[in-house]
Design an enzyme around this catalytic site. Structure first.
Site, PDB file in Angstrom:
ATOM      1  N   GLU A  82      38.772  45.773  30.588  1.00 55.01           N
ATOM      2  CA  GLU A  82      38.901  46.303  29.230  1.00 55.01           C
ATOM      3  C   GLU A  82      37.673  47.094  28.796  1.00 55.01           C
ATOM      4  O   GLU A  82      37.795  48.096  28.070  1.00 55.01           O
ATOM      5  CB  GLU A  82      39.158  45.158  28.243  1.00 55.01           C
ATOM      6  CG  GLU A  82      40.493  44.478  28.409  1.00 55.01           C
ATOM      7  CD  GLU A  82      40.512  43.415  29.494  1.00 55.01           C
ATOM      8  OE1 GLU A  82      41.594  42.857  29.757  1.00 55.01           O
ATOM      9  OE2 GLU A  82      39.437  43.150  30.091  1.00 55.01           O
TER      10      GLU A  82
ATOM     11  N   ARG B  23      36.985  41.484  24.410  1.00 52.17           N
ATOM     12  CA  ARG B  23      36.036  41.611  25.510  1.00 52.17           C
ATOM     13  C   ARG B  23      35.302  42.949  25.478  1.00 52.17           C
ATOM     14  O   ARG B  23      34.275  43.120  26.124  1.00 52.17           O
ATOM     15  CB  ARG B  23      36.761  41.462  26.854  1.00 52.17           C
ATOM     16  CG  ARG B  23      37.609  40.206  26.946  1.00 52.17           C
ATOM     17  CD  ARG B  23      38.314  40.089  28.274  1.00 52.17           C
ATOM     18  NE  ARG B  23      37.454  39.485  29.277  1.00 52.17           N
ATOM     19  CZ  ARG B  23      37.880  39.101  30.475  1.00 52.17           C
ATOM     20  NH1 ARG B  23      39.126  39.278  30.836  1.00 52.17           N
ATOM     21  NH2 ARG B  23      37.050  38.562  31.341  1.00 52.17           N
TER      22      ARG B  23
ATOM     23  N   LYS C 206      53.580  36.863  45.831  1.00 51.39           N
ATOM     24  CA  LYS C 206      53.958  36.443  44.489  1.00 51.39           C
ATOM     25  C   LYS C 206      55.478  36.248  44.454  1.00 51.39           C
ATOM     26  O   LYS C 206      56.235  37.089  44.937  1.00 51.39           O
ATOM     27  CB  LYS C 206      53.533  37.523  43.486  1.00 51.39           C
ATOM     28  CG  LYS C 206      53.569  37.118  42.035  1.00 51.39           C
ATOM     29  CD  LYS C 206      52.954  38.231  41.197  1.00 51.39           C
ATOM     30  CE  LYS C 206      52.959  37.898  39.724  1.00 51.39           C
ATOM     31  NZ  LYS C 206      52.335  38.993  38.938  1.00 51.39           N
TER      32      LYS C 206
END
Length: 635
Positions: free
Chosen positions: A379, A407, A293
């Site tokens: 979640e 969610r 990254k």
């Protein structure tokens, strides 16, 4: 926007020659490294002006080039999980000249967009969904006798989400599905990836035997011709001798997935060869790609916490430092308040779903690491795990973005609320968040979670009430609570002149005939509206209900004293606080009309919070006009 190549070179920048993927395929292989460097410079210069997901995109430059060289988009759909790493994809599919408007009103979105290009299949800016999309697409192609492939690019962070494994379970063992799963393994989601899978993959990256093994694979891959299943079998056999060094192979192979990797994600030749073999296999293949990254830009690599995942504002393209200074944000206030409460109450623990930094619990994790849990992009698990912690006698604080809390509705309803457990949910970036677009707008929570029995919901209007309402929530063990606040800089204190029937009175004209109820951060807009109405001779009271999950009988009786009740909220009107007030008044036989201002139930394109409020009429000008008209109609 034009990408400027090295001034010492008189070569025309390759980016200027690309109008789409066919132009990319026409380039010679030896030109691709230069193209990759041009794309990185272009990204840094462009995103420095607008903000956006710079770190993830710097990490997938070579991978995206290889994908579009090997596969035939849009006939072969490429589905990016989360989608924040799709900037390079946008460049290669002919949108480089629109990057000046990235994440701005009327410009390019920060995620794939079906309205922008036929190459964007899904607007999937919530994580762990790409494999389900891909599985469905591939089944659809098979039913229609299409020979096209489907490519799903998913990060190791998104693999911490349970939905990804549900999809893998359905893909594995289906030899007829031409799905190529590319695992972009950079060891991170937003921050470092957590959990057992992450540890296994990290062990591979850090294993001293990995580099020699990688070189051996590279040699073997280069020696195998490109042709169907035989090529895969040869590749598989070539790697058998070093299987112990490549631990993920067994993990994915046990699921029934053919595994290729690990592949150096910044080596174009190796990437291209591996993807060609995966394409020609004919069934589901997982290609494990190792990337960095922020690759190629020192400021991103130096950011140990997030690798400059997503600067929200402009930054210096050389140093990476933000421009315009730093402001105290709502998240900062919550972060400080959480630590204060945790220091006073040792029963408080905190959870998040791969967002410790953005949601503000990272500072608590530094001070009290044993009391903070990052569960990855999960979640639903975070919510039920919090229920378990509460059952054990603790008071969990679950911090997530408002949009992601949707969610876990079922877990909030049945796993927490039905058990009357003391869990506090803190929803960051509630309401309209702006540049990230409709998938990230936290405009649903007031409507969605208001139906949960026993769930108390608070909307602080400033830093002071945020601290107060968090303290009230974590001190209440009778059931769950939820706090919501927007993104951006926190407003100055808006003091109450009086408390009346559970309401904080913020503004009061004598002989007022209008009651304005403002939800949370909308207090500033409500006050401006009231002051302008007062100047026009229209008298009102502005009050903040603070807790917005219910309306007390006393508050309803108080509302009956007025000719008009106005509600102002930054959530969807349907099912929101305005509907709650109107229903409560009907139930008690109060006939005063309710004029409710909120967000319309439709998809709203990206733009700044102010631009979107202007579009939907959440401005003082519109509120004054509408309220004045309603007053005239009552006379």
């Amino acid at each position: 926007m034009t990408c400027h190549d090295d001034p010492s070179s008189d070569q025309r920048p390759l980016l200027e020659t690309l109008g789409g993927v066919e132009d990319l395929k026409a380039l010679a292989p030896e030109e691709l490294p230069r193209l990759a460097e041009e794309i990185r410079r272009f990204l840094i210069e462009a995103v420095a002006k607008t903000g956006g997901h710079i770190g993830p995109n710097l990490g997938v430059v070579e991978l995206t080039i290889a994908l579009h060289r090997v596969f035939d988009s849009p006939d072969d759909p490429v589905v990016f999980d989360t989608g924040h790493q799709s900037y390079v994809h946008k460049i290669l599919t002919g949108r480089a000249d629109r990057f000046d408007g990235l994440r701005r009103r009327g410009g390019l979105t920060g995620y794939p967009s079906r309205a922008e290009s036929e190459h964007d299949f899904v607007e999937n800016s919530h994580a762990s969904t790409s494999l389900s999309y891909a599985e469905g697409l591939a089944k659809g192609f098979r039913l229609q006798k299409r020979d096209d492939h489907v490519v799903a690019v998913i990060g190791d962070g998104a693999l911490t989400g349970g939905m990804a494994w549900e999809a893998l379970n359905n893909i594995a063992g289906r030899d007829d599905l031409p799905v190529v799963i590319v695992v972009n393994d950079n060891g991170r989601s937003y921050a470092p990836t957590v959990g057992g899978l992450a540890k296994r993959l990290t062990g591979l990256r850090l294993d001293p035997s990995y580099e020699p093994a990688l070189e051996k694979i590279k040699t073997q891959v280069e020696s195998i011709p490109v042709f169907g299943r035989a090529a895969y079998s040869a590749l598989h056999a070539a790697k058998t001798g070093i299987k112990d060094a490549l631990s993920p192979q067994g993990m994915f192979s046990d699921l029934g997935l053919k595994y290729v990797g690990p592949i150096d994600g910044h080596d174009l030749d190796e990437l291209t060869g591996a993807l060609e073999k995966a394409k020609n296999f004919g069934g589901p293949v997982l290609v494990h790609v190792l990337t960095e990254k922020g690759h190629g830009w020192p400021p991103a690599r130096a950011d140990e916490a997030e690798q400059m995942h997503a600067p929200s504002a402009a930054f210096d393209p050389v140093t990476g430092e933000p421009l315009g200074g730093k402001k105290v944000r709502w998240t900062n206030v919550f972060s400080e308040a959480l630590i204060e409460q945790a220091e006073e109450n040792e029963r408080i623990v905190a959870l998040t779903a791969a967002m410790a930094g953005p949601t503000g619990i990272a500072p608590m994790a530094e001070k009290m690491p044993e009391r903070v849990f990052d569960v990855g992009i999960a979640e639903q698990h975070a919510t039920t795990s919090a229920a378990g912690l509460a059952l054990a006698g603790l008071h969990p604080v679950v911090a997530v973005y408002a949009t992601f809390m949707n969610r876990a509705f079922d877990q909030v309803l049945l796993d927490v609320a039905m058990h009357r457990l003391p869990v506090t949910f803190v929803l960051d970036r509630a309401g309209v968040t702006g540049p990230d677009g409709p998938s990230h707008y936290g405009m649903w929570d007031l409507s969605v979670f208001r139906v949960v029995p026993g769930l108390r919901m608070a909307a602080p209007r400033d830093a002071v009430t945020l601290r107060q309402e968090l303290a009230e929530a974590v001190s209440d063990d009778s059931g769950p609570s939820m706090l919501r606040f927007p993104t951006g800089a926190v407003v100055e204190e808006i003091a109450a002149s009086d408390q009346r029937h559970g309401l904080d009175v913020l503004h009061e004209d004598e002989e007022a005939k209008i009651l304005v109820l403002s939800v949370g951060a909308m207090a500033s807009l409500a006050l401006e509206t009231a002051q302008r109405l007062s100047a026009d001779g229209v008298k009102s009271i502005v009050a903040d209900p603070r807790w917005v999950d219910s309306v007390s009988e006393d508050a309803v009786k108080y509302a009956a004293e007025f000719d008009l009740v106005v509600t102002v909220e930054d959530g969807v009107r349907e099912g929101g606080y305005g509907d709650l007030v109107a229903a409560a008044m009907r139930d008690h036989g109060v006939s005063a009309p309710v004029l409710d201002f909120g967000i319309p139930k439709r998809w709203i394109d990206n733009g700044t919070r102010a631009e979107i409020f202007e579009e939907i009429g959440m401005t003082a000008d519109n509120l004054v006009e509408r309220i004045s008209e309603a007053v005239k109609e009552r006379r």
